[in-house]
Design a protein around this motif. Structure first.
Motif, PDB file in Angstrom:
ATOM      1  N   ALA A   1      -4.660   5.464  -7.330  1.00 30.63           N
ATOM      2  CA  ALA A   1      -5.534   6.644  -7.284  1.00 30.63           C
ATOM      3  C   ALA A   1      -4.902   7.722  -6.416  1.00 30.63           C
ATOM      4  O   ALA A   1      -4.951   8.908  -6.739  1.00 30.63           O
ATOM      5  CB  ALA A   1      -6.902   6.253  -6.738  1.00 30.63           C
ATOM      6  N   ARG A   2      -4.236   7.296  -5.333  1.00 27.22           N
ATOM      7  CA  ARG A   2      -3.646   8.258  -4.397  1.00 27.22           C
ATOM      8  C   ARG A   2      -2.341   8.830  -4.936  1.00 27.22           C
ATOM      9  O   ARG A   2      -2.047  10.013  -4.772  1.00 27.22           O
ATOM     10  CB  ARG A   2      -3.406   7.526  -3.076  1.00 27.22           C
ATOM     11  CG  ARG A   2      -3.089   8.433  -1.893  1.00 27.22           C
ATOM     12  CD  ARG A   2      -2.922   7.614  -0.625  1.00 27.22           C
ATOM     13  NE  ARG A   2      -1.740   6.777  -0.657  1.00 27.22           N
ATOM     14  CZ  ARG A   2      -1.736   5.447  -0.537  1.00 27.22           C
ATOM     15  NH1 ARG A   2      -2.865   4.787  -0.400  1.00 27.22           N
ATOM     16  NH2 ARG A   2      -0.603   4.767  -0.569  1.00 27.22           N
ATOM     17  N   GLU A   3      -1.550   7.993  -5.591  1.00 28.17           N
ATOM     18  CA  GLU A   3      -0.172   8.388  -5.946  1.00 28.17           C
ATOM     19  C   GLU A   3       0.052   8.531  -7.444  1.00 28.17           C
ATOM     20  O   GLU A   3       1.196   8.548  -7.884  1.00 28.17           O
ATOM     21  CB  GLU A   3       0.817   7.343  -5.395  1.00 28.17           C
ATOM     22  CG  GLU A   3       0.742   7.105  -3.909  1.00 28.17           C
ATOM     23  CD  GLU A   3       1.321   8.271  -3.099  1.00 28.17           C
ATOM     24  OE1 GLU A   3       1.896   9.187  -3.725  1.00 28.17           O
ATOM     25  OE2 GLU A   3       1.187   8.247  -1.872  1.00 28.17           O
ATOM     26  N   SER A   4      -1.015   8.613  -8.214  1.00 31.77           N
ATOM     27  CA  SER A   4      -0.808   8.578  -9.672  1.00 31.77           C
ATOM     28  C   SER A   4       0.071   9.739 -10.159  1.00 31.77           C
ATOM     29  O   SER A   4       0.917   9.563 -11.034  1.00 31.77           O
ATOM     30  CB  SER A   4      -2.146   8.560 -10.424  1.00 31.77           C
ATOM     31  OG  SER A   4      -2.857   9.730 -10.154  1.00 31.77           O
ATOM     32  N   ASP A   5      -0.117  10.936  -9.562  1.00 33.16           N
ATOM     33  CA  ASP A   5       0.699  12.087  -9.999  1.00 33.16           C
ATOM     34  C   ASP A   5       2.182  11.823  -9.757  1.00 33.16           C
ATOM     35  O   ASP A   5       3.019  11.999 -10.649  1.00 33.16           O
ATOM     36  CB  ASP A   5       0.299  13.353  -9.233  1.00 33.16           C
ATOM     37  CG  ASP A   5      -1.028  13.887  -9.732  1.00 33.16           C
ATOM     38  OD1 ASP A   5      -1.596  13.239 -10.633  1.00 33.16           O
ATOM     39  OD2 ASP A   5      -1.481  14.921  -9.228  1.00 33.16           O
TER      40      ASP A   5
ATOM     41  N   GLY B   1      -6.068   5.653 -11.992  1.00 33.40           N
ATOM     42  CA  GLY B   1      -6.169   6.934 -11.279  1.00 33.40           C
ATOM     43  C   GLY B   1      -7.558   7.534 -11.412  1.00 33.40           C
ATOM     44  O   GLY B   1      -8.027   8.255 -10.526  1.00 33.40           O
TER      45      GLY B   1
ATOM     46  N   ASN C   1      -0.072  16.606 -14.765  1.00 36.16           N
ATOM     47  CA  ASN C   1       0.160  16.127 -13.403  1.00 36.16           C
ATOM     48  C   ASN C   1       1.597  16.362 -12.937  1.00 36.16           C
ATOM     49  O   ASN C   1       1.978  15.920 -11.874  1.00 36.16           O
ATOM     50  CB  ASN C   1      -0.125  14.620 -13.321  1.00 36.16           C
ATOM     51  CG  ASN C   1      -1.565  14.323 -13.643  1.00 36.16           C
ATOM     52  OD1 ASN C   1      -2.443  15.109 -13.289  1.00 36.16           O
ATOM     53  ND2 ASN C   1      -1.815  13.230 -14.326  1.00 36.16           N
TER      54      ASN C   1
ATOM     55  N   GLN D   1      -6.299   1.650  -5.051  1.00 36.77           N
ATOM     56  CA  GLN D   1      -6.270   2.765  -4.096  1.00 36.77           C
ATOM     57  C   GLN D   1      -4.903   3.453  -4.107  1.00 36.77           C
ATOM     58  O   GLN D   1      -4.813   4.678  -4.061  1.00 36.77           O
ATOM     59  CB  GLN D   1      -6.589   2.243  -2.690  1.00 36.77           C
ATOM     60  CG  GLN D   1      -8.067   1.933  -2.490  1.00 36.77           C
ATOM     61  CD  GLN D   1      -8.327   1.180  -1.193  1.00 36.77           C
ATOM     62  OE1 GLN D   1      -7.423   1.001  -0.366  1.00 36.77           O
ATOM     63  NE2 GLN D   1      -9.557   0.714  -1.020  1.00 36.77           N
ATOM     64  N   LEU D   2      -3.868   2.630  -4.156  1.00 35.60           N
ATOM     65  CA  LEU D   2      -2.505   3.199  -4.195  1.00 35.60           C
ATOM     66  C   LEU D   2      -2.324   4.080  -5.430  1.00 35.60           C
ATOM     67  O   LEU D   2      -1.820   5.208  -5.343  1.00 35.60           O
ATOM     68  CB  LEU D   2      -1.478   2.051  -4.202  1.00 35.60           C
ATOM     69  CG  LEU D   2      -0.031   2.456  -4.469  1.00 35.60           C
ATOM     70  CD1 LEU D   2       0.551   3.223  -3.296  1.00 35.60           C
ATOM     71  CD2 LEU D   2       0.844   1.233  -4.750  1.00 35.60           C
TER      72      LEU D   2
ATOM     73  N   THR E   1       0.835  -1.216   0.000  1.00 38.53           N
ATOM     74  CA  THR E   1       0.000   0.000   0.000  1.00 38.53           C
ATOM     75  C   THR E   1       0.858   1.250   0.000  1.00 38.53           C
ATOM     76  O   THR E   1       0.364   2.346  -0.213  1.00 38.53           O
ATOM     77  CB  THR E   1      -0.904   0.053   1.254  1.00 38.53           C
ATOM     78  OG1 THR E   1      -0.052   0.113   2.409  1.00 38.53           O
ATOM     79  CG2 THR E   1      -1.817  -1.153   1.335  1.00 38.53           C
ATOM     80  N   ARG E   2       2.172   1.068   0.281  1.00 43.56           N
ATOM     81  CA  ARG E   2       3.047   2.237   0.400  1.00 43.56           C
ATOM     82  C   ARG E   2       3.757   2.521  -0.921  1.00 43.56           C
ATOM     83  O   ARG E   2       4.171   1.602  -1.620  1.00 43.56           O
ATOM     84  CB  ARG E   2       4.094   2.004   1.494  1.00 43.56           C
ATOM     85  CG  ARG E   2       3.544   2.173   2.906  1.00 43.56           C
ATOM     86  CD  ARG E   2       4.680   2.191   3.915  1.00 43.56           C
ATOM     87  NE  ARG E   2       5.304   0.881   4.035  1.00 43.56           N
ATOM     88  CZ  ARG E   2       4.883  -0.069   4.867  1.00 43.56           C
ATOM     89  NH1 ARG E   2       3.828   0.137   5.628  1.00 43.56           N
ATOM     90  NH2 ARG E   2       5.509  -1.218   4.920  1.00 43.56           N
TER      91      ARG E   2
ATOM     92  N   THR F   1       6.411  -0.624  -7.358  1.00 43.85           N
ATOM     93  CA  THR F   1       5.005  -0.277  -7.617  1.00 43.85           C
ATOM     94  C   THR F   1       4.667  -0.531  -9.088  1.00 43.85           C
ATOM     95  O   THR F   1       3.590  -1.041  -9.407  1.00 43.85           O
ATOM     96  CB  THR F   1       4.750   1.203  -7.247  1.00 43.85           C
ATOM     97  OG1 THR F   1       5.164   1.404  -5.901  1.00 43.85           O
ATOM     98  CG2 THR F   1       3.274   1.561  -7.377  1.00 43.85           C
TER      99      THR F   1
END
Lengths: 881, 112
Positions: free
Chosen positions: A180-184, A235, A329, A177-178, A141-142, A151
């Motif tokens: 979506a959160r970190e796509s940028d 994302g 982004n 979720q990962l 998740t990180r 990743t």
């Protein structure tokens, strides 16, 4: 992301020659099946089939091992997952096998250590190179900026065995979720990694021995395109689907390219028996001879490499467009830079996120509008948007048919060549197959691979790089290149140098040993079609024909040997050509490969340039023409003047050879005609527009103070002299040429003033009018003192001429400078025998061969002149030399 | 085995290389260097500015060769590089204890 377990069927006798039980048996089984897949590849040539076959084979082996080592502890709480290339089911013959052992928690992770070690050890024993990782679900998740690869590898995850529910949590919850959160951040890291990787390969696909995995346009770029599509989709909460992001035709092209690259890489792995990804020359011959990936059987190595570059271009374009599309982004700095770029939009083109669009879609069908688009790219360094590229490709036939090839093309091309991003504009033109429509001679080197140990890029790419080298000089921080950057600023007609660079190697694509001669012939055809002026055409063809002269002198001669410099100067002829040829040589060497231009070579090149430039100055008085000695240039001029050869030779007698070298035969013929009218009119004046400046020629019998008087008249009229030369023949006929800028556009805005200017010149030289009133009014207007930034330096050379003393002055250019110097010399009772005047930005470089009473200067006279000039030029005391 | 280092005029590099290849010395390491021996430097002018050229461009060739070839190699280099003027360069010799071919661990003269 691929999902769903492969059937975990153990190898059966039907599928294998050996029973895969026990590590030894598994090793034999793997070897047997590996060889079988290799034979299938040899028979079918299908790389993609080979990849999926090996993936299936390894699947079966790792599932067997899973059963062997994990059967006792059960499947709950841990899963074996294929990631990376293995996850994509793209296992090349010698690729590593990326395995992820996923555990529910840390206790579970610690509990499977022995089993994981057992599986990995067994894989090594079988002969499989495994890259294992053991992670908990929480680990996944990180997002770790220092391990972006992990990743990314999860994007390609595929379930193999164990707890299917655990994999489903990773696949359906944790990963989306990962992302979506970190796509940028992920996209930015991916972009930076890609840029850094491309940088390692000089940012070009056009290597002579390309790396088809990591090089630009290679398989890694295919993966980048896929990852970007997945990250963007995940994302946005959508199911990842590459096809939905691309047009079908582009997708098909991309798949073709992947198949080509995969088959080629499979060949390299099988035949070199290791993870080899470099298409060496030897390999190119094998690939071509066997027709690997060609779909049409054996081809020549050159044809095979053209196919390779075509596919690599598709991949590079696709990945760069996808990365470009997600640029919104990226970092705020890049965003603000691109926002600045968007402000360069005009009524014809708009720029969004660094990509250019037509304002009017119909313009993509108009050749002239498209040339303006390339000019826009050359000016601003923006890339084509996918939409613009599509429109241009759709209109290709019409554009190819209507593309101008004459002076209209040259009007656009000269502007493009002179702009800072010229190389990028030319590359874009070339990738759209429009450069070869505009300049068919360039077709000869389209994607041309020439085999030597020195060049690293295709000939066309080498050419673009060479053009870029010169444009980048002003931005360079390398000390040894700084003098060349300054030299670049001094060029009068840089576009001629750039055109010569564009054409200098075109002959390499033709049969025959001497590519220089072939390139010259192609250049002759090009400049004729572009309708360059005779003078410009000669300069371009000279540069192409002589483009190896300086390199050759550096390699074969002692660069400090006066004989070598004398010979080189004789071949080059003029300082302006020397400057252009020096810069062409620099660019040509530097564009061969990143290490080709060492500081050692750059310094030698500069020393040779400086020595030859100095030679031009020092030899002006010693090398003179003699009526009795015929020479080639004189005969060329004589051919323009039928029946007047003897008169011509008498006119040329005693003029410095430099005079012939610095004027075209047509100009000399014109001067001769003027001289032959001196009996009727003792002051002959020629005035013409010349590349944005005016060229004034004065032919008249010599008299004291003549040069100073003409420079005074020009100053009086507000003209700014940039270059001048004064010569005289044995009969005392003077040929003075002045190039000047019309500071107040007097002659341009008031055509009748041209005649008044010429009349003023004539009247003052004939003694029928006075110079002083003209000067007084100008001096009043120019009262503002000039801020001196260039130190004045004066130097005498009493050895380079038997009759005259050379005075060389380097000082700050300013209005009326030449008149100040020449009138000072006249007041010191000196006669100017030869003058060579040049201006480079704020610096004036003036050389005079002077005599006093027909003799060299005495030491006392030299000191007197030095004091007088120092006072006039604003220096308190003469400089020490 | 001997190591032979020859510092020569850049203009003579091609001739020296060809001469060495002709006697069977094919492997060599070439370095672009600057320096001077007795030749020292000289003064040049460019646009009125004087500059001293005190270290001159040279090429250094290094070859490791069997003892039996040393005299021939020296002869080949001197013949090809000699102009008779100051600045022709120098040859230095030193003994080499061992040579190892990285690819296959061959040692001694067979590794050359």
């Amino acid at each position: 992301m691929t999902t769903g377990p492969q059937p975990a069927t153990p190898p059966s006798p039907r599928d294998s020659a050996a029973d895969p039980t026990g590590d030894f048996a598994l090793r034999g089984f793997y070897r047997h099946e590996f060889d079988r897949i290799g034979r299938d590849f040899e028979a079918t040539g299908s790389g993609l089939a080979s990849l999926s076959d090996r993936t299936r084979l390894v699947d079966r082996l790792v599932l067997t091992l899973w059963d062997q080592y994990f059967s006792s502890r059960g499947a709950s709480g841990c899963a074996m997952i294929a990631v990376g290339g293995f996850g994509r089911s793209e296992l090349f013959p010698h690729s590593d096998i990326d395995l992820l052992f996923l555990a529910t928690d840390e206790a579970g992770r610690d509990g499977i250590k022995d089993e994981v070690r057992g599986v990995c050890q067994a894989m090594w024993d079988i002969g499989l190179r495994v890259s294992p990782a053991t992670r908990t679900l929480a680990d996944c998740t990180r997002f770790d900026q220092n391990n972006v690869e992990f990743t990314l590898s999860l994007l390609d995850s595929r379930f193999l065995a164990g707890d299917g529910g655990l994999f489903e949590r990773l696949h359906a919850q944790v990963l989306p979720q990962l992302i979506a959160r970190e796509s940028d951040a992920l996209l930015q890291s991916l972009s930076e990694m890609t840029q850094a990787r491309h940088q390692r390969f000089g940012n070009t696909i056009f290597h002579l021995e390309p790396n088809l995995k990591d090089g630009p346009g290679g398989l890694r770029d295919c993966h980048v395109a896929q990852w970007v599509g997945m990250i963007v989709a995940l994302g946005a909460g959508r199911r990842p689907d590459l096809i939905s992001t691309r047009k079908n035709s582009e997708y098909a092209e991309m798949m073709d390219a992947m198949e080509f690259l995969c088959s080629s890489r499979c060949y390299l792995h099988y035949h070199h028996n290791r993870d080899d990804n470099i298409i060496t020359w030897a390999t190119q011959e094998e690939l071509a001879e066997r027709g690997v990936a060609t779909k049409s059987g054996p081809v020549t190595p050159a044809e095979w490499m053209r196919l390779y570059f075509r596919h690599a271009k598709t991949v590079a374009r696709s990945s760069s467009q996808l990365l470009g599309q997600v640029s919104r982004n990226r970092s705020s700095l890049l965003r603000s830079f691109q926002h600045w770029r968007s402000r360069v939009s005009n009524e014809e083109f708009s720029v969004v996120d660094g990509r250019v669009y037509f304002q009017q879609a119909s313009d993509a069908r108009e050749a002239v509008a498209v040339l303006r688009l390339f000019t826009f790219i050359a000016r601003h360094g923006v890339a084509l948007s996918p939409e613009t590229e599509r429109r241009l490709n759709d209109a290709h036939r019409r554009l190819a048919e209507t593309m101008p090839q004459d002076q209209y093309l040259w009007q656009h091309l000269r502007e493009i060549l002179g702009l800072p991003h010229a190389a990028e504009a030319l590359r874009t033109m070339h990738s759209l197959n429009l450069l070869t429509r505009a300049i068919p001679e360039f077709e000869t080197i389209d994607l041309l691979v020439l085999r030597d140990l020195y060049h690293r890029y295709t000939v066309d790419e080498h050419t673009f790089m060479a053009i870029d080298v010169l444009h980048q000089l002003k931005n360079n921080a390398v000390v040894c290149l700084q003098p060349f950057a300054d030299l670049m600023l001094e060029l009068e007609r840089p576009e001629l140098l750039f055109l010569a660079l564009l054409l200098h190697d075109t002959g390499k694509g033709l049969e025959g040993a001497d590519h220089v001669q072939s390139s010259r012939q192609l250049a002759v055809a090009t400049v004729k079609r572009l309708q360059l002026t005779e003078e410009d055409a000669q300069a371009v063809c000279f540069l192409v024909a002589a483009h190896l002269e300086i390199s050759s002198t550096m390699r074969r001669r002692d660069i400090y040997d006066p004989a070598a410099i004398h010979e080189l100067a004789g071949k080059i002829g003029t300082t302006e050509r020397l400057k252009m040829l020096t810069l062409l040589t620099l660019a040509d060497i530097k564009a061969v490969n990143p290490e080709a231009l060492t500081a050692w070579k750059a310094e030698n090149l500069w020393r040779l340039y400086a020595g030859t430039a100095t030679y031009f100055v020092r030899s002006a008085d010693t090398e003179r023409l003699h009526a009795e000695i015929s020479n080639e240039p004189a005969e060329k001029i004589a051919a323009l003047l039928p029946g007047r050869r003897e008169e011509l030779l008498e006119f040329l007698d005693g003029l410095p050879q430099r005079y012939l070298l610095s004027h075209s035969p047509e100009q000399v013929a014109q001067h001769f005609t003027m001289a032959s009218h001196l009996d009727a009119e003792p002051v002959q004046i020629g005035l013409r527009d010349c590349s944005g400046q005016q060229e004034l020629t004065v032919v008249t019998p010599d008299r004291p103070g003549l040069f100073g008087t003409v420079t005074g008249i020009l100053y009086g009229w507000g003209m700014d002299i940039t270059k001048a030369a004064a010569f005289s023949n044995r009969n005392g006929v003077v040929v003075d040429s002045f190039y000047f800028k019309d500071r107040f556009r007097t002659l341009e805005l008031n055509p009748p003033e041209r005649e008044r200017f010429k009349r003023s010149l004539r009247d003052i030289l004939m003694g029928e009018a006075w110079l002083e009133p003209l000067l007084e009014s100008r001096l009043k207007a120019d009262r503002r003192p000039v801020k001196l930034t260039v130190e004045t330096r004066m130097r005498y050379d009493d050895e380079c001429s038997a009759r005259s003393t050379l005075l060389e002055i380097v000082t700050q250019d300013r209005p009326g400078l030449l008149h100040t110097i020449s009138s000072t010399l006249t007041s010191e009772e000196c006669s100017i025998e030869i003058a060579l005047i040049d201006t480079e930005g704020p610096l004036a470089h003036d050389v005079f061969y002077i005599t006093c009473d027909g003799k060299k200067l005495t030491a006392e006279r030299m000191r007197s002149i030095e004091w007088a000039l120092s006072a006039e030029l604003g220096d308190s005391l003469p400089n020490a030399w | 085995m001997m190591k032979l280092e020859a510092v020569i005029q850049p203009a003579k590099f091609e001739a020296v290389k060809d001469a060495l290849i002709e006697i069977g010395v094919e492997g060599m390491t070439v370095t672009e260097v600057r320096g001077h021996g007795r030749q020292k430097g000289h003064t040049e002018f460019y646009r009125g500015r004087e500059y001293t050229v005190d270290v001159l461009p040279k090429v250094k060739i290094e070859v490791v060769i069997p003892d039996i070839v040393v005299d021939k190699a020296i002869q080949a280099i001197t013949n090809a590089a000699r102009t008779g003027k100051i600045g022709d360069g120098k040859i230095f010799l030193s003994r080499i204890d061992e040579a190892i071919r990285i690819r296959n661990d061959e040692r001694g003269e067979t590794a050359l």
